[in-house]
Enzyme design. Structure first.
Site, PDB file in Angstrom:
ATOM      1  N   LYS A   1     -17.060  16.238  -1.106  1.00 37.51           N
ATOM      2  CA  LYS A   1     -15.658  16.113  -1.367  1.00 37.51           C
ATOM      3  C   LYS A   1     -15.277  14.936  -1.857  1.00 37.51           C
ATOM      4  CE  LYS A   1     -13.102  15.320   2.902  1.00 37.51           C
ATOM      5  NZ  LYS A   1     -14.561  14.859   3.778  1.00 37.51           N
TER       6      LYS A   1
ATOM      7  N   SER B   1     -17.202  11.692   0.117  1.00 29.12           N
ATOM      8  CA  SER B   1     -17.945  11.726   1.447  1.00 29.12           C
ATOM      9  C   SER B   1     -18.523  13.363   1.608  1.00 29.12           C
ATOM     10  CB  SER B   1     -17.055  11.444   2.883  1.00 29.12           C
ATOM     11  OG  SER B   1     -15.815  12.417   2.850  1.00 29.12           O
TER      12      SER B   1
ATOM     13  N   ASP C   1       0.660  -1.228  -0.018  1.00 33.23           N
ATOM     14  CA  ASP C   1      -0.019   0.049  -0.066  1.00 33.23           C
ATOM     15  C   ASP C   1       0.902   1.369  -0.085  1.00 33.23           C
ATOM     16  OD1 ASP C   1      -2.564  -0.992  -0.081  1.00 33.23           O
ATOM     17  OD2 ASP C   1      -2.527  -1.469   2.194  1.00 33.23           O
TER      18      ASP C   1
ATOM     19  N   SER D   1     -17.084   5.822   1.201  1.00 35.28           N
ATOM     20  CA  SER D   1     -17.212   4.488   0.675  1.00 35.28           C
ATOM     21  C   SER D   1     -16.376   4.079  -0.421  1.00 35.28           C
ATOM     22  CB  SER D   1     -18.697   3.942   0.606  1.00 35.28           C
ATOM     23  OG  SER D   1     -19.030   4.389  -0.916  1.00 35.28           O
ATOM     24  N   ALA D   2     -15.722   2.919  -0.467  1.00 34.28           N
ATOM     25  CA  ALA D   2     -14.983   2.500  -1.622  1.00 34.28           C
ATOM     26  C   ALA D   2     -15.675   2.836  -3.109  1.00 34.28           C
ATOM     27  CB  ALA D   2     -14.083   1.168  -1.462  1.00 34.28           C
TER      28      ALA D   2
ATOM     29  N   THR E   1     -18.504   4.890  -3.910  1.00 38.01           N
ATOM     30  CA  THR E   1     -18.767   6.160  -4.190  1.00 38.01           C
ATOM     31  C   THR E   1     -17.577   7.066  -4.263  1.00 38.01           C
ATOM     32  OG1 THR E   1     -19.119   7.088  -1.819  1.00 38.01           O
ATOM     33  CG2 THR E   1     -21.201   6.067  -3.015  1.00 38.01           C
ATOM     34  N   ARG E   2     -16.211   6.740  -3.431  1.00 39.26           N
ATOM     35  CA  ARG E   2     -15.108   7.468  -3.421  1.00 39.26           C
ATOM     36  C   ARG E   2     -15.213   8.996  -3.083  1.00 39.26           C
ATOM     37  NH1 ARG E   2     -13.243   6.762  -9.057  1.00 39.26           N
ATOM     38  NH2 ARG E   2     -11.215   7.699  -8.275  1.00 39.26           N
TER      39      ARG E   2
END
EC number: 7.2.2.6
Length: 701
Positions: free
Chosen positions: A416, A404, A329, A398-399, A401-402
């Site tokens: 954003k 918040s 990562d 959330s992964a 919608t990417r």
């Protein structure tokens, strides 16, 4: 639930010089205890059930019994023409006994380190009284051993956390030094995938927590770690098993050769007695590596443990030495992590103040370091959105919608997130995107930063520049891995331009931008389909499938229970960069085993030239006595004394490992042949000759 009175904060103790001296004294006592226990265990391992596990040393063990019998009755196998046979046979028996004992001692020392670590872990467990919360909110004091999965406990400053669990309420600092050795307290809070996990045996040093127990008695993290450490010596790795079989076959071959020698000796009219044949057999079989093999494997796990990493098996450590690909990562491993808001870049005619106001509104409920830094940067500029938080609703990231944000009063929406995600959101509200956004996006990306677009309803206000810094020295470490033939792949949720800039700066071989948890499994499976072995790190529940798929999966101690159970190693310090060190340790383990095997077999050449020529001197082989040894007795005793002493002499090397250098396989092979192959031939010649001189001086020749 009844309200709980606030507790005062307790400062963690500072490390004073006297504390450090006491720690060093304890370390010396612990080392002394390991060696004292190893001396005792080395005698215990002389029993046949333990001895037969090592075929090479079992041959020496049987040989010791035979020479002991011949010492008691020199004519056991026929008339003995030797001068003072009982003295010679007695010395031979003693040397063979210590050869076996030294091998047992090497293994016992390696095991003792693991047992000492298990004792340390066991000392963190306590029979503490736990404050158990009942459904009606009342508190009952119960023994911690009575807690089971699903129970809820209340802990305050000064309490020992009674069992593994998840924080469901509260924020507190926890001292995990009993497990990790790190004195800095760790913040634990509810609602986080990683920071909500607590371990039984750690101590809360400030504030209070309510914890839901996640393990039954005897099945907690520390219990599993103790079982793993204490069971380390019982499981041999595939390579170790293969080498053991090879050494056993070599021993059988030499046994057959020795069995046929009496016939040749009789034909050459140079009779050889049984003790001398036994000495020749022991000198020729690979006793050095046979005696150190178990210690090398166990010490490999110990070296990993010294890095505060617990391996589930020796196989996991060994596989690290064969790793071809590292999947890493970006955040926390390659970069420092905790990206911080650096700049607001307005577009579409909006001002910095207007952008900062909407960014503040979109981040006011965001508890991540990035979200908090956006709020701080806006407030630093004196900007806040006119908002009553009680009338607003948080929209979690959330992964899928990417993004918040916040649903504001009056139906307005502040968001954003990734530029592409915000563009899609605006279009779905009948808004439009402008080329100015692409220019801001590229500007941030080319600087290696992460661009976050900000919008209010269907209007894009601009971009937030999140700055991330590549860790110093990481490029050099990747260069070392590349020289070892290890390929590095960086996974990041950043866009392609940002990922490319960071990948180039860090020096990774490949990268995957805008990666999802599913991409981790895909890249691992792709590499494995090409016959490669893959290692990766992870801490979240969504990392568990990839950790299980990888050949080596290293879970962070601060990670979730699912991640720890899926991995075959757990890093107690929760440092993702440590994966690079673990791979180096695995390679060092394989190199050490190969180097000592080379040295052991090379030793046999010198011992061959020490014993054979003097035994068959009458058969015109005296010319091969290039060391000019005094007699048959001195040659046999010199070779066997060296054979016994070389085992304890190499114990430090077996435990510490051969010095590791990031070289290619061919370079390592050439280096080991030169040092341990040639050195394994020369060293015995010198040592055996010196021992022969001493034996002659004391009159045993």
């Amino acid at each position: 639930m009844n309200p709980v009175a606030p507790t005062r904060k307790v400062k963690p103790p500072r490390n004073r010089p006297s504390d450090r001296r006491q720690a060093r004294k304890k370390a010396r006592i612990k080392t002394k205890g390991i060696y004292l226990r190893a001396i005792k265990d080395a005698f215990v391992k002389l029993n046949p059930k333990s001895a037969i596990k090592n075929p090479v040393m079992f041959v020496v063990w049987v040989a010791t019994l035979v020479t002991l019998a011949v010492t008691i009755n020199p004519d056991l196998f026929g008339p003995n023409q030797q001068k003072n046979p009982q003295l010679f046979n007695g010395l031979l028996t003693g040397i063979l006994f210590f050869t076996v004992w030294f091998a047992n001692f090497a293994e016992a020392v390696a095991e003792g380190r693991g047992k000492a670590q298990a004792d340390t872990l066991r000392s963190t467990k306590s029979e503490a009284i736990a404050k158990q919360l009942s459904p009606d909110g009342t508190i009952a004091e119960v023994p911690s051993t009575n807690l089971k999965q699903g129970d809820t406990v209340y802990v305050v400053a000064g309490d020992i956390i009674p069992a593994d669990g998840e924080v469901i309420m509260g924020v507190a600092s926890v001292d995990e030094s009993a497990i990790t050795g790190e004195s800095a307290p760790v913040l634990k809070e509810s609602g986080s995938d990683v920071a909500s996990s607590v371990t039984g045996g750690t101590r809360i040093i400030s504030d209070e927590l309510i914890v839901r127990v996640t393990s039954d008695p005897g099945k907690g993290f520390i219990d599993r770690m103790i079982a793993l450490v204490e069971g380390a010596e019982r499981s041999k790795t595939p390579n170790e098993v293969a080498l053991t079989v090879l050494l056993a076959v070599l021993s059988l071959v030499f046994l057959f050769v020795i069995a046929t020698l009496p016939a040749f000796a009789y034909y050459a009219d140079t009779p050889v007695n049984v003790p001398t044949l036994i000495a020749l057999l022991v000198a020729l079989i690979p006793t050095t590596i046979g005696g150190l093999l178990s210690a090398i494997g166990i010490a490999g796990m110990d070296r990993v443990a010294q890095f505060n990493v617990i391996a589930t098996s020796g196989r996991a450590v060994e596989v690290c030495g064969d790793i071809n690909t590292l999947v890493l990562d970006k955040t926390g491993t390659i970069t420092l992590g905790n990206r911080l808001a650096e700049e607001f870049i307005p577009i579409n005619g909006y001002s910095v103040e207007q952008l900062a106001s909407v960014a503040w509104a979109a981040s006011v409920f965001d508890d991540t370091p990035e979200g908090k830094s956006i709020v701080r940067l806006a407030e630093k500029l004196g900007i806040r959105y006119d908002l009553d938080p009680n009338l607003a609703q948080a929209v979690e990231f959330s992964a899928k919608t990417r993004m918040s944000g916040t649903n504001l009063p009056g139906g307005r929406e502040a968001r954003k997130g990734a530029v592409g995600a915000i563009q899609g959101f605006v279009r779905s509200r009948n808004g439009q995107t402008i080329p100015e956004l692409d220019a801001a996006y590229e500007r941030v990306s080319q600087q290696g930063g992460t661009p976050l677009a900000v919008c209010l309803d269907n209007e894009i206000y601009g971009v937030i520049y999140l700055k991330d810094i590549v860790k110093s020295g990481i490029r050099e470490r990747f260069d070392q891995l590349r020289r070892m033939g290890v390929r590095t792949i960086m996974l990041t949720g950043d866009n392609h331009i940002t990922a490319s800039v960071i990948a180039q700066e860090a020096g990774v071989d490949d990268f995957i931008a805008e990666a999802t948890p599913e991409d981790k499994i895909s890249v691992i499976q792709r590499e494995q389909a090409q016959g490669k072995l893959v290692a990766m790190t992870g801490d979240g529940t969504n990392d568990a499938p990839a950790l299980a798929q990888a050949n080596v999966g290293v879970a962070m101690n601060t990670g979730t229970q699912a991640a720890k159970e899926a991995a075959n190693m757990v890093d107690l310090d929760s440092d993702p960069t440590k994966l690079i060190d673990i791979v180096s340790i695995g390679k060092q383990l394989l190199i050490t085993r190969g180097a000592l095997t080379t040295f052991s077999i090379a030793n046999d050449i010198a011992k061959y030239f020490a014993i054979i020529p003097v035994i068959f001197a009458a058969a015109n082989l005296q010319s091969l006595n290039i060391m000019n040894l005094t007699s048959t007795n001195s040659a046999v005793l010199s070779a066997l004394i060296y054979n016994a002493l070389i085992i304890p002499a190499l114990i430090p090397l077996a435990l510490k490992g051969v010095q590791f250098r990031p070289l290619t396989a061919n370079q390592l092979l050439q280096r080991n042949i030169l040092i341990y192959g040639l050195g394994g031939v020369i060293a015995p010649f010198i040592a055996i000759k010196l021992i022969d001189i001493l034996i002659t001086l004391v009159g045993l020749a």
